[in-house]
Each structure stands twice: as C-alpha cells, then as structure tokens.
Design a protein around this motif. Structure first.
Motif, PDB file in Angstrom:
ATOM      1  N   ASP A  35    -109.260 -28.056  59.551  1.00 36.76           N
ATOM      2  CA  ASP A  35    -108.828 -27.768  58.244  1.00 36.76           C
ATOM      3  C   ASP A  35    -107.610 -27.124  57.933  1.00 36.76           C
ATOM      4  O   ASP A  35    -106.897 -27.067  57.048  1.00 36.76           O
ATOM      5  CB  ASP A  35    -110.043 -27.166  57.450  1.00 36.76           C
ATOM      6  CG  ASP A  35    -110.496 -25.837  58.141  1.00 36.76           C
ATOM      7  OD1 ASP A  35    -110.704 -25.832  59.466  1.00 36.76           O
ATOM      8  OD2 ASP A  35    -110.685 -24.742  57.919  1.00 36.76           O
ATOM      9  N   LEU A  36    -107.228 -26.191  59.091  1.00 38.09           N
ATOM     10  CA  LEU A  36    -105.867 -25.572  58.962  1.00 38.09           C
ATOM     11  C   LEU A  36    -104.517 -26.425  59.329  1.00 38.09           C
ATOM     12  O   LEU A  36    -103.556 -25.882  59.304  1.00 38.09           O
ATOM     13  CB  LEU A  36    -105.768 -24.409  59.938  1.00 38.09           C
ATOM     14  CG  LEU A  36    -107.005 -23.576  59.567  1.00 38.09           C
ATOM     15  CD1 LEU A  36    -106.956 -22.210  60.690  1.00 38.09           C
ATOM     16  CD2 LEU A  36    -107.022 -22.828  58.362  1.00 38.09           C
ATOM     17  N   VAL A  37    -104.726 -27.605  59.509  1.00 37.02           N
ATOM     18  CA  VAL A  37    -103.660 -28.565  59.947  1.00 37.02           C
ATOM     19  C   VAL A  37    -103.361 -29.682  58.865  1.00 37.02           C
ATOM     20  O   VAL A  37    -104.363 -30.032  58.281  1.00 37.02           O
ATOM     21  CB  VAL A  37    -103.832 -29.080  61.391  1.00 37.02           C
ATOM     22  CG1 VAL A  37    -102.759 -29.987  61.767  1.00 37.02           C
ATOM     23  CG2 VAL A  37    -104.089 -28.037  62.282  1.00 37.02           C
ATOM     24  N   SER A  38    -102.320 -30.013  58.641  1.00 29.78           N
ATOM     25  CA  SER A  38    -101.944 -31.121  57.547  1.00 29.78           C
ATOM     26  C   SER A  38    -102.654 -32.454  58.004  1.00 29.78           C
ATOM     27  O   SER A  38    -102.684 -32.714  59.346  1.00 29.78           O
ATOM     28  CB  SER A  38    -100.781 -31.179  57.508  1.00 29.78           C
ATOM     29  OG  SER A  38     -99.944 -31.971  58.582  1.00 29.78           O
ATOM     30  N   PRO A  39    -102.791 -33.164  57.207  1.00 28.46           N
ATOM     31  CA  PRO A  39    -103.502 -34.613  57.304  1.00 28.46           C
ATOM     32  C   PRO A  39    -102.870 -35.388  58.357  1.00 28.46           C
ATOM     33  O   PRO A  39    -103.285 -36.112  59.303  1.00 28.46           O
ATOM     34  CB  PRO A  39    -103.795 -35.269  56.217  1.00 28.46           C
ATOM     35  CG  PRO A  39    -103.890 -34.238  55.194  1.00 28.46           C
ATOM     36  CD  PRO A  39    -102.915 -33.110  55.715  1.00 28.46           C
ATOM     37  N   ALA A  40    -101.476 -35.434  58.277  1.00 28.60           N
ATOM     38  CA  ALA A  40    -100.673 -36.411  58.965  1.00 28.60           C
ATOM     39  C   ALA A  40    -100.470 -35.785  60.592  1.00 28.60           C
ATOM     40  O   ALA A  40    -100.635 -36.641  61.402  1.00 28.60           O
ATOM     41  CB  ALA A  40     -99.203 -36.356  58.225  1.00 28.60           C
ATOM     42  N   THR A  41    -100.394 -34.610  60.467  1.00 32.62           N
ATOM     43  CA  THR A  41    -100.347 -33.950  61.913  1.00 32.62           C
ATOM     44  C   THR A  41    -101.530 -34.324  62.590  1.00 32.62           C
ATOM     45  O   THR A  41    -101.675 -34.548  63.761  1.00 32.62           O
ATOM     46  CB  THR A  41    -100.181 -32.466  61.934  1.00 32.62           C
ATOM     47  OG1 THR A  41     -98.700 -32.254  61.255  1.00 32.62           O
ATOM     48  CG2 THR A  41    -100.021 -31.979  63.188  1.00 32.62           C
ATOM     49  N   ARG A  42    -102.713 -33.996  61.962  1.00 30.23           N
ATOM     50  CA  ARG A  42    -104.140 -34.196  62.561  1.00 30.23           C
ATOM     51  C   ARG A  42    -104.458 -35.409  62.976  1.00 30.23           C
ATOM     52  O   ARG A  42    -104.806 -35.826  64.102  1.00 30.23           O
ATOM     53  CB  ARG A  42    -105.178 -33.752  61.550  1.00 30.23           C
ATOM     54  CG  ARG A  42    -106.591 -33.723  62.108  1.00 30.23           C
ATOM     55  CD  ARG A  42    -107.619 -33.022  61.107  1.00 30.23           C
ATOM     56  NE  ARG A  42    -107.807 -33.794  59.975  1.00 30.23           N
ATOM     57  CZ  ARG A  42    -107.391 -33.133  58.628  1.00 30.23           C
ATOM     58  NH1 ARG A  42    -107.058 -32.127  58.569  1.00 30.23           N
ATOM     59  NH2 ARG A  42    -107.628 -33.884  57.656  1.00 30.23           N
ATOM     60  N   GLN A  43    -103.910 -36.460  62.185  1.00 30.91           N
ATOM     61  CA  GLN A  43    -103.982 -37.776  62.408  1.00 30.91           C
ATOM     62  C   GLN A  43    -103.101 -38.330  63.822  1.00 30.91           C
ATOM     63  O   GLN A  43    -103.663 -38.733  64.665  1.00 30.91           O
ATOM     64  CB  GLN A  43    -103.506 -38.676  61.446  1.00 30.91           C
ATOM     65  CG  GLN A  43    -103.854 -40.205  61.745  1.00 30.91           C
ATOM     66  CD  GLN A  43    -103.464 -40.913  60.304  1.00 30.91           C
ATOM     67  OE1 GLN A  43    -102.619 -40.639  59.573  1.00 30.91           O
ATOM     68  NE2 GLN A  43    -103.914 -42.126  60.389  1.00 30.91           N
ATOM     69  N   ARG A  44    -102.002 -37.541  63.934  1.00 29.99           N
ATOM     70  CA  ARG A  44    -101.158 -37.894  65.240  1.00 29.99           C
ATOM     71  C   ARG A  44    -101.852 -37.163  66.215  1.00 29.99           C
ATOM     72  O   ARG A  44    -101.862 -37.983  67.515  1.00 29.99           O
ATOM     73  CB  ARG A  44     -99.640 -37.098  64.990  1.00 29.99           C
ATOM     74  CG  ARG A  44     -99.043 -37.832  64.057  1.00 29.99           C
ATOM     75  CD  ARG A  44     -97.407 -38.053  64.358  1.00 29.99           C
ATOM     76  NE  ARG A  44     -96.926 -36.753  64.760  1.00 29.99           N
ATOM     77  CZ  ARG A  44     -96.557 -35.652  63.979  1.00 29.99           C
ATOM     78  NH1 ARG A  44     -96.554 -35.796  62.553  1.00 29.99           N
ATOM     79  NH2 ARG A  44     -96.139 -34.434  64.576  1.00 29.99           N
ATOM     80  N   VAL A  45    -102.444 -36.006  66.268  1.00 30.16           N
ATOM     81  CA  VAL A  45    -103.094 -35.500  67.610  1.00 30.16           C
ATOM     82  C   VAL A  45    -104.294 -36.203  67.753  1.00 30.16           C
ATOM     83  O   VAL A  45    -104.500 -36.369  69.041  1.00 30.16           O
ATOM     84  CB  VAL A  45    -103.358 -33.841  67.118  1.00 30.16           C
ATOM     85  CG1 VAL A  45    -104.174 -33.280  68.212  1.00 30.16           C
ATOM     86  CG2 VAL A  45    -102.189 -33.092  66.997  1.00 30.16           C
TER      87      VAL A  45
END
Length: 368
Positions: A35-45
C-alpha cells in the motif's frame, strides 16, 4: 536474464529488481507493504516476481524489521460456515494492507488450542484473532507473553481481557426463546452438544434457560448429544430422545441449523407436523435454511462483518492510530422467523440492542 539461467540458481530480490527496473528497497517495500508503493510500480514488481517464480524470504526479513506480514487466526472448526465467512472478512480486508493469514483449527479441543497457539506464535504474527475465546489458562498466558494485539470474536465476555468484536451468545439464546414464548409456546426445549465440547452452545443454552425462568416456565426439556460442530445425525438422535421423553414439547431451539435439519427429518419420519405440532428454530442461518420445506427459523449472524471489523481494528492498532479505535464492538444478531415457527412469509426481527449493531429499521443485508 534467461529462464534457463534463472532455474540454475536461487532467484533473489536483486533479480526481481533488475527485471522490474527498480531498486532493491522498492522490491522489499512492494512485497511487504504494497500500500506504500504506487500501483504502476507494484504491478511491475509483482509481474517480475511471477515471471521469475520468486519466493521472498519473509521470515528472514521479519527478524530485522519486526514485521512478519502475518496475522494468525485460531478457530474451533473449519466445518462451520459462519467461521469461514469471518475468515473471509479478515482475509479480504487484511490483504489490502499487505497482510496474510496463518490459520489453526483446534477442533474444539483445549489441548489442541494451546499447542496450535504455540505454533502460530512461533511464526511471529503481528496480531492474533481468536474465533471464540480461550478456554485454556495456559493458552491465555502464552498470549500475554507474546505482547501482540489480540482480537476475540464470536462471543461477548463479561470481563474482556482483550479487544473484542462479536455478539453475545447468551443473548442469542435468550432472544430466540423469548420470541417463542411471545408466540404462545409454554413447553420449549433445547437441543445442543455436550457443554464441555461447545462453550458457545452452552452459553446459548444458559440464555434459553434464563428466558424460560423469567417467564415462569419449566426448563427441564433439553438434551445434549455429541460434540461440536453438531451434524444432522445428532439432530435426528436428539429429536428422538426429546420426542420420546417429552411428547408435550411445543417448540425446540436447536444449537445449529444442521441440528435443526436432523430434527425436521425425524419429525417427518414420525408424521409430526411442523410447526403445528412442533415449532423448530436453528442457529446460523445457513444457506439452505430458507430453502427447506418448511423453511427454517434461525439466527443470522454478522459473520463477514466480524472479520472486517477485526481486521480494521488490527490495522489501526498496528499503525498506532490516534485516537485509537474502540476496543470492544458488539455487532449484534438477527432473529429470522420462517415457516418452521409459523410464518408463511419470511419475517425479520432485529433482535440486538447492541450499540454497534445494525439499525433497527429497514431491510437488513444478508451477511452470508
């Protein structure tokens, strides 16, 4: 990095970071507190982790961060539909905050309760949810030493030692029997499991007895059969005992809908008309209750909302919200009278005066 190379050695978070084009810290944050990471970054990871089939070493990380990402749940049985709905509410809500569940099923055993609690605490959960209370002093001592948030659910203790989200089992039993008395029944029985194997059912029986005594009615029409969770055959056996011994019985409150289903079967076998000769009520409002012939009167519980509320309390406590949320929340229950107690159309009577419960007017949502 080729797939062949990734299979040749253990995949690390550094590989995930390289494939996703982010830092090691971002990978760690995404996997532990998404929840502390942007949706776009979370999706990439997450896509990189899936592609590499990466399994994070969460236990090792918790040693330094004091964060395991786990919440433990200890419940009496996985066979109870209501308990599973509470687990659903917990899981759905906690998952949004990056937490996952560790589940232990003690099968109504005090010894198993203590041993499972010891194993669950060994995984260093950040909180623990008890579906029903703790019956073992040794288990309670384990919790006190663990020094983590504890949420009790599915009951309402007289003197809470922990945070509580639930309802009063005693009031459930009292309210159902009071409603049967209001319908004119004076010889009302109770069918449940042996008290030592079903503490919640025993509390409902005590509420039932209190209602009868307050009304000046006899309270000896009762039977205890088997262990919790009760099965259909327990209802058949218990009904046979009660009908043979107390042919004058006018109404019967059952410890569960499964038990009531067995009672209905025995009544049909004996050509006893329900509700004309015997009114029957269950507990739990299982999915089949409204579809039986006759449809079954029961008690509807806020099973899913208990899980949601407990999860929200856990997150608020861990995050140190100010002001802190209320530590005790009584969500109440509903009496649902149907054909088995003489209602041709479904009649809903909200039966709880709990301050945190649903409003007393209007159509109430079906929790199950």
């Amino acid at each position: 990095m080729s797939r062949k190379a990734s299979k040749a050695r253990s995949i690390t978070s550094r590989d995930v970071a390289a494939l996703a084009g982010v830092s090691l810290m971002t990978v760690s944050r995404t996997l532990r507190t998404p929840d502390l990471v942007s949706p776009a970054t979370r999706q990439r990871v997450e896509m990189a982790a899936r592609e590499l089939n990466y399994v994070p070493d969460l236990a090792a990380g918790s040693l330094s961060s004091q964060r395991s990402g786990h919440v433990a749940v200890l419940l009496p049985s996985l066979r109870h539909a209501g308990f599973l709905r509470t687990v659903d509410g917990l899981s759905d809500t906690l998952r949004e905050h990056g937490y996952h569940l560790l589940i232990g099923d003690c099968y109504y055993s005090v010894e198993q309760q203590r041993e499972l609690l010891r194993m669950l605490l060994g995984r260093r959960p950040e909180a623990i949810v008890l579906i029903s209370g703790l019956d073992s002093p040794a288990a309670q001592e384990l919790l006190e030493r663990a020094a983590i948030p504890v949420i009790e659910t599915w009951h309402w203790p007289d003197k809470p030692r922990n945070r509580v989200v639930g309802f009063s089992q005693v009031e459930v039993g009292r309210s159902m029997s009071e409603s049967l008395i209001a319908m004119g029944h004076t010889r009302i029985g109770f069918l449940g499991a042996l008290g030592a194997f079903d503490p919640n059912g025993e509390q409902r029986r005590q509420g039932h007895l209190a209602a009868l005594r307050n009304a000046g009615l006899r309270d000896d029409i009762q039977s205890s059969v088997g262990k919790a969770p009760m099965a259909i055959e327990d209802g058949v056996k218990g009904a046979a005992q009660l009908l043979d011994r107390y042919p004058e019985m006018q109404a019967l409150a059952c410890a569960s809908d499964m038990t009531a289903l067995g009672v209905l079967h025995e009544c049909r076998r004996r050509a006893i008309s329900v509700p004309d000769q015997l009114a029957i009520a269950g507990f739990g409002d299982f999915d089949f209750a409204r579809y039986l012939q006759p449809s079954l009167t029961s008690v509807r519980l806020p099973s899913y909302r208990i899980g949601q509320q407990a999860a929200e309390l856990i997150i608020a406590t861990i995050n140190g919200e100010t002001p802190p949320p209320p530590s005790h929340c009584n969500l109440g229950f509903e009496l649902i009278h149907r054909q088995s107690t003489g209602h041709d159309e479904q009649f809903e009577a909200y039966s709880s005066n709990a301050p945190d419960a649903l409003p007393t007017r209007g159509v109430l949502p079906h929790d199950e």
